[in-house]
Scaffold this motif. Structure first.
Motif, short mmCIF file in Angstrom:
data_model
loop_
_atom_site.label_atom_id
_atom_site.label_comp_id
_atom_site.label_asym_id
_atom_site.label_seq_id
_atom_site.Cartn_x
_atom_site.Cartn_y
_atom_site.Cartn_z
N LEU A 71 23.40 15.62 3.20
CA LEU A 71 23.03 13.70 2.91
C LEU A 71 21.77 13.47 3.68
N GLN A 72 21.55 14.25 4.88
CA GLN A 72 20.53 13.78 5.19
C GLN A 72 18.82 14.60 4.13
N GLN A 73 19.36 15.04 3.35
CA GLN A 73 17.87 16.04 2.45
C GLN A 73 18.13 14.87 1.37
N TRP A 74 19.04 14.72 1.10
CA TRP A 74 19.34 14.13 -0.11
C TRP A 74 18.10 12.49 0.31
N TYR A 75 18.84 11.65 1.61
CA TYR A 75 18.06 10.32 1.86
C TYR A 75 16.61 11.03 2.41
N ASP A 113 0.09 -1.26 -0.19
CA ASP A 113 -0.71 -0.17 0.34
C ASP A 113 0.71 1.50 0.10
N ASN A 114 2.18 1.31 0.53
CA ASN A 114 2.70 2.50 0.46
C ASN A 114 3.65 2.15 -0.68
N GLY A 115 3.78 1.59 -1.72
CA GLY A 115 3.90 1.81 -3.30
C GLY A 115 5.32 0.66 -3.36
N GLN A 118 6.31 5.10 5.45
CA GLN A 118 5.30 5.87 5.37
C GLN A 118 6.10 6.52 3.48
N ARG A 119 5.10 6.21 2.74
CA ARG A 119 5.35 6.85 1.26
C ARG A 119 5.82 8.58 1.85
N ARG A 120 6.12 8.40 0.93
CA ARG A 120 6.76 9.95 0.93
C ARG A 120 7.00 10.83 -0.89
N VAL A 121 6.42 12.09 -1.17
CA VAL A 121 6.87 12.80 -2.44
C VAL A 121 7.80 12.38 -2.57
N THR A 122 8.15 11.73 -3.61
CA THR A 122 9.67 12.36 -4.31
C THR A 122 9.81 13.47 -5.21
N PRO A 123 10.89 13.86 -5.81
CA PRO A 123 11.57 14.43 -6.06
C PRO A 123 10.87 14.52 -7.61
N VAL A 124 10.73 14.93 -9.35
CA VAL A 124 10.52 14.77 -10.29
C VAL A 124 11.97 14.53 -11.05
N ALA A 125 12.15 12.94 -11.60
CA ALA A 125 13.57 13.00 -12.23
C ALA A 125 13.24 12.68 -13.39
N ASP A 137 7.65 4.03 -2.72
CA ASP A 137 7.37 3.92 -3.50
C ASP A 137 7.79 4.06 -4.61
N ASN A 138 9.81 4.35 -4.10
CA ASN A 138 10.72 5.42 -5.01
C ASN A 138 11.34 4.25 -5.36
N ALA A 139 11.08 2.92 -5.09
CA ALA A 139 12.05 1.55 -4.47
C ALA A 139 11.92 0.58 -5.10
#
Length: 448
Positions: A198-202, A34-36, A236-243, A209-211
């Motif tokens: 590094l923390q921001q990238w993580y 459900d989390n993607g 928890q699912r998070r909104v990832t940047p558009v790539a 949902d990006n894995a």
């Protein structure tokens, strides 16, 4: 780290049973939580072993200018402590289980994997879920690890002439995309990298949902589904940047660079901009490029090797490579080292290479020559079925570059569709001066 794709030379007689083996792909299923999080499970019950690979859709091509190397640095740091273990504890647990583990960062991915007894699959899942969700990324630990990363770059790139030359060539061969960004990062970026970045990238990319979780081995899909839900379902699912896919200029113009290094004889590298399996308008184009690569210098029977290395002996080394499996555009690259007893002028060597290239443009290869190239590539696909980690790698890579994992099982059929005229056409289209970047590595001059 990079994965090398070895080639196997087979006679036609030895090839026959491989065709039968390739005809029946192993049972494979996919599902999503459900989390993607996407899960791909391939059954292989020949031994009581399983490999579990977690693929994150982020690599060096995602990194903005000034922040190169973030993905690789993060790969190092997730092992340095999390909510469930201190640095080294997970490795000690896996060692007691007789497991192997590794992590890889590439242009388009970061992947972590464990191979262990299938009865302990839950251990691998618990570790992977914890690494991707609760890594501590301590600033003091990072300051120490950054020195290790910088030294790794020195040893594997700065002190290796071939690696350094290819890295610099990529910087001009990809003028319009992030594919030029080195996986290890530029040293000046590593020197100013910090734990906040590094923390921001993580937080940006390590989201379920990006894995993709790829599991291959002695497993039952329903059991894997239950374990995946148990260990990954709470993330928890998070909104990832558009790539967006890294696309290149169709005709960037001829580019070149010259390096002076402590080499015994000149070296010459030619790189041609070309689409990948993900960016080609027709996937048959990418498969034809794969076979064109084999015909040029991708095997011991290839034209450049036979004519210019073994025949006229103007090269002591010659090989080519083309990676069809990128989320963006790719390169077809020919790398040579001149034989100073025969030829010491890289410009003349370049002219001789063009003669071989033009021969493929002017006349399509004979069917028998193309068949040999197909056999070599298809043999790799077949033999990958004997290696759990290679099976999982091939499945995970396709999913991570936004292609369907089922293409693995279609590879033999797709290669067999390529005709001699297809080879001639891609040679005419992509092996042009407008798409060419060259690097000449010359012996450094003695100024003493």
């Amino acid at each position: 780290m990079n994965i090398s794709r070895s080639t196997l030379v087979l006679s036609f007689i030895a090839w026959l049973p491989l065709m039968a083996a390739a005809a029946s792909p192993p049972a494979t299923q996919e599902f999503s939580l459900d989390n993607g999080l996407k899960v791909v499970v391939r059954e292989d019950h020949r031994s009581p072993i399983v490999t579990a690979q977690l693929w994150i859709k982020v690599g060096s091509s995602y990194e903005p200018p000034g922040q190169s190397g973030l993905s690789h640095a993060l790969e190092h740091m997730v092992y340095k402590g999390s909510s469930k273990a201190c640095a080294g504890e997970f490795a000690a647990i896996l060692e007691k289980l007789g497991a192997s583990e590794n992590a890889l960062t590439g242009t388009d991915y970061t992947t972590f994997y464990q191979t262990l007894p299938s009865s302990r699959t839950g251990v691998a899942f618990e570790i992977l879920a914890d690494l991707m969700s609760t890594a501590e990324l301590d600033a003091q630990d990072f300051a120490l690890e950054l020195k290790v990363i910088q030294e790794e770059r020195r040893m594997r790139v700065d002190d290796e002439i071939a690696a350094s030359a290819h890295e610099r060539l990529n910087s001009i061969a990809y003028p319009a995309s992030g594919n030029r960004t080195p996986t290890f990062g530029w040293m000046h970026d590593l020197q100013r990298m910090n734990a906040v970045q590094l923390q921001q990238w993580y937080q940006a990319w390590y989201s379920p949902d990006n894995a993709t979780l790829v599991v291959v081995g002695d497993v039952a899909p329903e059991r894997i589904k239950a374990l995946a839900q148990q260990y990954f379902g709470h993330l928890q699912r998070r909104v990832t940047p558009v790539a967006l896919a890294p696309l290149e200029l169709a005709s960037a113009g001829e580019r070149s660079l010259t390096l002076h290094e402590p080499v015994a004889s000149p070296r010459l590298i030619m790189s041609f901009n070309a689409p990948s399996l993900a960016t080609a308008l027709d996937r048959r184009t990418a498969h034809a490029l794969r076979l064109l690569n084999m015909l040029l210098a991708g095997s011991s029977s290839a034209r450049i090797k036979q004519q210019l290395q073994l025949g006229e002996a103007i090269f002591t080394e010659a090989h080519s490579e083309y990676d069809a499996f990128n989320r963006g555009d790719s390169l077809l690259t020919i790398t040579t080292q001149l034989n100073p007893d025969k030829l010491n002028d890289p410009d003349e060597a370049l002219a001789r290479l063009w003669q071989v290239i033009e021969s493929l443009k002017s006349k399509a290869p004979e069917p028998a020559e193309l068949e040999r190239a197909k056999n070599l590539l298809i043999a790799n696909t077949v033999y990958a079925q004997d290696d759990l980690e290679r099976q999982a790698y091939n499945l995970g890579l396709l999913e991570t570059i936004d292609l369907d994992w089922r293409l693995v099982d279609q590879d033999t059929d797709e290669l067999n569709k390529v005709t001699p005229l297809d080879i001639q056409q891609v040679a005419k289209t992509y092996l042009t001066r407008e798409r060419l970047s060259t690097a000449k590595i010359l012996p450094e001059k003695n100024n003493g």
